[in-house]
Design an enzyme around this catalytic site. Structure first.
Site, PDB file in Angstrom:
ATOM      1  CG  ASP A 121      16.403 -20.338  23.267  1.00 24.76           C
ATOM      2  OD1 ASP A 121      17.623 -20.408  23.674  1.00 24.76           O
ATOM      3  OD2 ASP A 121      15.572 -20.957  22.555  1.00 24.76           O
ATOM      4  CG  HIS A 128      18.456 -28.949  18.380  1.00 22.88           C
ATOM      5  ND1 HIS A 128      17.146 -30.030  18.710  1.00 22.88           N
ATOM      6  CD2 HIS A 128      17.757 -27.212  18.400  1.00 22.88           C
ATOM      7  CE1 HIS A 128      16.747 -28.496  19.026  1.00 22.88           C
ATOM      8  NE2 HIS A 128      16.827 -27.740  18.499  1.00 22.88           N
ATOM      9  NE  ARG A 137      14.942 -25.793   6.691  1.00 26.31           N
ATOM     10  CZ  ARG A 137      15.097 -25.485   8.204  1.00 26.31           C
ATOM     11  NH1 ARG A 137      13.937 -24.853   9.067  1.00 26.31           N
ATOM     12  NH2 ARG A 137      16.374 -25.509   8.525  1.00 26.31           N
ATOM     13  CD  GLU A 194      13.643 -25.873  22.287  1.00 28.80           C
ATOM     14  OE1 GLU A 194      13.670 -24.790  22.166  1.00 28.80           O
ATOM     15  OE2 GLU A 194      12.579 -26.309  20.507  1.00 28.80           O
ATOM     16  CD  GLU A 196      16.992 -24.171  25.099  1.00 29.74           C
ATOM     17  OE1 GLU A 196      17.254 -22.658  25.415  1.00 29.74           O
ATOM     18  OE2 GLU A 196      15.884 -23.950  24.203  1.00 29.74           O
ATOM     19  CG  ASP A 228      12.595 -22.321  24.377  1.00 27.49           C
ATOM     20  OD1 ASP A 228      11.897 -21.432  24.998  1.00 27.49           O
ATOM     21  OD2 ASP A 228      13.096 -22.234  23.081  1.00 27.49           O
ATOM     22  CE1 TYR A 239      10.945 -22.101  10.738  1.00 31.12           C
ATOM     23  CE2 TYR A 239       8.910 -23.304  10.548  1.00 31.12           C
ATOM     24  CZ  TYR A 239      10.408 -22.947  10.073  1.00 31.12           C
ATOM     25  OH  TYR A 239      11.105 -24.094   8.550  1.00 31.12           O
ATOM     26  CE  LYS A 248      11.055 -22.384  20.166  1.00 33.78           C
ATOM     27  NZ  LYS A 248      12.124 -23.535  20.749  1.00 33.78           N
ATOM     28  CB  THR A 252      11.168 -19.222  29.081  1.00 32.32           C
ATOM     29  OG1 THR A 252      10.865 -18.939  27.573  1.00 32.32           O
ATOM     30  CG2 THR A 252      12.762 -20.493  29.266  1.00 32.32           C
ATOM     31  CB  THR A 343      17.297 -27.737  21.738  1.00 33.53           C
ATOM     32  OG1 THR A 343      15.810 -26.816  21.014  1.00 33.53           O
ATOM     33  CG2 THR A 343      17.124 -29.102  22.719  1.00 33.53           C
ATOM     34  CD  GLU A 357      16.633 -32.701  18.399  1.00 32.60           C
ATOM     35  OE1 GLU A 357      18.061 -33.036  17.997  1.00 32.60           O
ATOM     36  OE2 GLU A 357      15.996 -32.110  19.653  1.00 32.60           O
TER      37      GLU A 357
HETATM   38 MN    MN Z   1      15.191 -22.793  22.366  1.00 31.80          MN
END
Ligand code: MN
Length: 413
Positions: A121, A128, A137, A194, A196, A228, A239, A248, A252, A343, A357
């Site tokens: 992915d 995104h 962040r 997500e 995609e 996703d 992560y 994740k 999927t 995404t 988002e």
């Molecule tokens: Mn994804």
């Protein structure tokens, strides 16, 4: 104008004869016999039955229980099979032989169309990546320093790729609540989607052999829709530094129809201007190949309501660049490899392809027409992603849908 076909297909059908997506189906009377089907209008052509007894390889490729043998056969076979299908469905001389093998689409059950080999992915939408960077962040640079030099990706879990319609059990895992020093354990509180686009790979390569940009079309068979599913609370805690893992890998979802890349020629558009000079193996601006941006318009529904219309044409990295990058170290390709775009989000709020988002990590809830609000998904919520693209001669290419409903987390012992 729609291409002429003797099949009763409305001119505006997303499954016209210029599309001819491939899937795998069963019927109620033969529930254990998976067969390759080709969608045309409201029908499915039983591709194995109609090719049975042919003296060439076509019958073997199309009478398999999955698309993998066809994927392995490579570009010349893909082109030849598509030409045959088009001939059968447009030349009235073939009607007596072909028509008995058209089944109503409502009478078949659709399955995962190919055995997924490796799943990768990417993270190819600048909008995104910028939004998520700002959320995860705050105060830092939204995009990491590598973002405009390479298409960032991670290896996902191919064994948990499921076909549209499969329920998704809310995952449990470690979550660290805001302001807490240590994590607790439980069902995800931030289950997200997500929207995609996925690329289905064939034409295997030998280990040690990169696939240059110019060869991308020899290895990309077709395109599907991908959801996703992402547990943001699990993801945010786990992560760093190795990327997404259990946030994740629980599920999927993919659409049951794989749209041939050949049907998307009219959807090709130039990708957005790139701000950073690209290394030669990723530089697609020399004009020697057709543009690999794709004007695919996605639509995402939550509980039946459209919440977003992500435009794939805005993606920064193309499928050719993703494929060139994921093989530049010599990693080989296998039939059934799947790589997804990441995404799809456009510049507008209503074009964002994930709830993180759309709701800005829950700070700006979505108001649904039934009066309820959503930050992240609740048990029972259904998510449906659909898409269309321009086809040749004013036709429309449809991708069908990828749907999934969230069910409650399983009790933990
Ligand atoms: Mn994804």
């Amino acid at each position: 104008m729609a291409a002429p076909t003797w099949v009763a297909v409305p001119d505006d059908s997303p499954f016209g004869v210029r599309n001819l997506p491939y899937g795998v189906f069963t019927t109620a009377d033969r529930p254990r016999e998976r067969r390759i089907g080709v969608a045309v209008g409201e029908y499915v052509l039983d591709a194995g039955a109609v090719t049975a007894g042919r003296p060439d390889d076509t019958a073997a490729l199309l009478s398999a229980p999955s698309l993998n043998p066809l994927l392995a056969a490579g570009r010349p076979a893909w082109t030849a099979v598509r030409a045959l299908l088009t001939d059968w469905l447009t030349d009235p001389a073939h009607r007596p032989a072909v028509e008995p093998h058209l089944l109503p689409r409502t009478a078949v059950a659709l399955h995962l169309p190919f055995e997924v080999a490796d799943y990768v992915d990417f993270y190819a939408s600048e909008h995104h990546a910028t939004n998520v960077g700002r959320i995860f962040r705050p105060g830092g640079e939204a995009l990491p320093p590598n973002w405009k030099h390479l298409p960032i990706g991670y290896h996902g879990r191919s064994g948990t790729v499921v076909v549209s319609g499969t329920s998704v059990v809310r995952p449990s895992g470690q979550r660290r609540a805001p302001g807490e020093a240590v994590p607790d354990f439980g069902p995800s509180r931030r289950l997200d989607v997500e929207a995609e686009i996925g690329f289905v790979v064939g034409g295997p390569t030998a280990q040690g052999t990169p696939v240059p940009l110019a060869d991308a079309e020899d290895h990309v068979f077709g395109v599907c829709l991908v959801n996703d599913w992402s547990a943001r609370d699990i993801q945010a805690w786990e992560y760093v530094p190795l990327g997404p893992f259990l946030g994740k890998s629980f599920a999927t979802s993919v659409s049951p129809w794989v749209v041939p890349l050949d049907s998307l020629d009219a959807a090709r558009v130039a990708p957005p201007a790139r701000d950073a000079a690209l290394l030669p193996y990723l530089d697609d601006l020399d004009g020697s190949t057709p543009p690999r941006g794709l004007d695919i318009a996605l639509e995402m529904r939550v509980c039946g309501e459209v919440v977003s219309r992500p435009p794939f044409a805005t993606m920064y990295w193309t499928y050719g660049q993703m494929l060139a990058h994921m093989t530049v170290n010599g990693a080989s390709l296998r039939a059934g490899d799947l790589f997804a775009s990441g995404t799809v989000s456009g510049p507008e709020r209503a074009q964002r392809g994930a709830l993180i988002e759309l709701t800005w990590n829950g700070e700006e809830p979505l108001k649904l027409a039934d009066g309820t609000e959503r930050t992240y998904l609740e048990d029972g919520d259904e998510v449906v992603i659909t898409a269309t693209a321009p086809g040749p001669d004013g036709t429309r290419i449809g991708f069908g849908e990828v749907a999934g409903r969230v069910v409650a987390a399983r009790a933990q012992g």
